[in-house]
Write a protein that holds these residues in place. Sequence first.
Motif, PDB file in Angstrom:
ATOM      1  N   HIS A 168     -14.433   7.774   5.134  1.00 48.06           N
ATOM      2  CA  HIS A 168     -13.426   6.731   5.268  1.00 48.06           C
ATOM      3  C   HIS A 168     -13.289   5.966   3.961  1.00 48.06           C
ATOM      4  N   ASP A 169     -12.258   5.140   3.863  1.00 46.79           N
ATOM      5  CA  ASP A 169     -12.001   4.464   2.601  1.00 46.79           C
ATOM      6  C   ASP A 169     -12.868   3.230   2.391  1.00 46.79           C
ATOM      7  N   SER A 170     -13.840   3.009   3.276  1.00 44.27           N
ATOM      8  CA  SER A 170     -14.824   1.958   3.061  1.00 44.27           C
ATOM      9  C   SER A 170     -16.092   2.504   2.401  1.00 44.27           C
ATOM     10  N   GLN A 230     -12.006   7.545  -4.435  1.00 46.90           N
ATOM     11  CA  GLN A 230     -11.953   6.626  -3.319  1.00 46.90           C
ATOM     12  C   GLN A 230     -10.590   5.995  -3.250  1.00 46.90           C
ATOM     13  N   SER A 231     -10.128   5.715  -2.007  1.00 47.16           N
ATOM     14  CA  SER A 231      -8.802   5.163  -1.806  1.00 47.16           C
ATOM     15  C   SER A 231      -8.683   3.763  -2.382  1.00 47.16           C
ATOM     16  N   GLN A 232      -9.729   2.922  -2.205  1.00 42.33           N
ATOM     17  CA  GLN A 232      -9.643   1.551  -2.638  1.00 42.33           C
ATOM     18  C   GLN A 232      -9.845   1.456  -4.142  1.00 42.33           C
ATOM     19  N   ARG A 283     -13.071  -2.961   0.990  1.00 42.13           N
ATOM     20  CA  ARG A 283     -13.313  -1.539   1.145  1.00 42.13           C
ATOM     21  C   ARG A 283     -13.389  -1.156   2.620  1.00 42.13           C
ATOM     22  N   ALA A 317      -2.382   9.007   0.279  1.00 39.90           N
ATOM     23  CA  ALA A 317      -3.801   9.076  -0.072  1.00 39.90           C
ATOM     24  C   ALA A 317      -4.405  10.405   0.338  1.00 39.90           C
ATOM     25  N   ASP A 362      -9.092   4.723   7.236  1.00 39.27           N
ATOM     26  CA  ASP A 362     -10.201   4.057   7.896  1.00 39.27           C
ATOM     27  C   ASP A 362     -10.848   4.985   8.916  1.00 39.27           C
ATOM     28  N   ALA A 383     -10.944  10.730   1.099  1.00 36.60           N
ATOM     29  CA  ALA A 383     -10.932   9.576   1.992  1.00 36.60           C
ATOM     30  C   ALA A 383      -9.537   9.382   2.573  1.00 36.60           C
TER      31      ALA A 383
END
Length: 391
Positions: A79-81, A54-56, A14, A29, A107, A104
């Motif tokens: 961010h995608d984390s 979420q992106s992930q 993530r 995304a 990063d 998101a």
Amino acid sequence: MTSSTTHHRDAADRRRTSTDRAAAAAALAVVTALALASCSLSGGSSTPTSSATQSQGSEESSTASTNGPAASSITLVTHDSFNVSPEVLAAFTEETGIDVTMVAPGDGGALVNQLVLTKESPLGDVVFGVDNTFATRAIEEGVFEPYTSPALPESASEYLIDDALTPIDFSDVCLNVDLAWYEENGQTPPQTFEDLLLPEYAGQTVVTNPATSSPGLALLAATVGAFGETTAEGTGGWIDYWASLRDNDLLVVDGWSDAYYVDFSGGGGDGVRPVVLSYASSPPFTVGDDGEARTAALLDTCFRQVEYAGVLAGAENPEGARQLVDFLLSEPFQADVAEQMYVYPIDSSVELPQEWVDFAPLASSPWSVPADTIAQERSEWIDLWTATVLR
């Protein structure tokens, strides 16, 4: 690979940087997230839902307020984390009647780029995840409206950099060593930056590119703090250190996941290099059945990253945005960040997981560089580093 190591890998996935996905995928995304945000804000249902897109892994969570129709909605740009326990986000909606949709765009670096590019028509109401290596750029571009949460704990005061941002969490980016590898090979692990230049440690280190990795940029900043600036001709100081490290058979890769799980000997794969750029919070996730961590962070090599939240200028719901910033400092959210995002809560009174207490000590004197210096010099540093290390 132990279950805790797998947990670490899931969390680290993530935290991947922008180079772990193609530029086209990142753009997709953004488009997808914007579409989802639009749907969430314009839906006509009288039953509110709070969706975290979420992106992930395309993870989604939905919560419904038990207090009747929501008073409002907000969009959190992050961010995608970013990761939060569903029940924690649900508690915010229940307490405030505010639904949260997440966007998101990538990063931490991609996040700031998008905030700047869309500042005339912001992606949302509130942002989380701008760090101290990128914050000044966003501030100078007028991305935020002034707001610092009154819920700020005393332990966060040292991380204040502007009245538009509230510090939420932090982490130490440090070199990590594979203790088991050194024991098996009858060698003493390195302890400092200078140790890595010794002939006996040749070919042992893998790091990430600061042009493509936020941990890589943090390590670059740490060496600036440790060895000083270069001359006008681009010699001396930190660049001489990197030139020497290059000559000692340094390996550079684009992203953290490849460094840790492909090239690092302690990452659970077939890696052969026992020194890797990672986090002070990585060792707890290598604890074996004997209760001991296989790896350790070199606390003399750390740079402290701080993540901030802020209200976006031009937000449709600035009051709701301020409430979310306050909530990010609440005990439920602060207690959640270690397990969910593998960062330290900014509130020092919040209890950490026991394995963090045992195996994830923070650096007592991390290397630091003023945020405005990073903002002014970042591009030049990266260009000089690239010309020297990747020649």
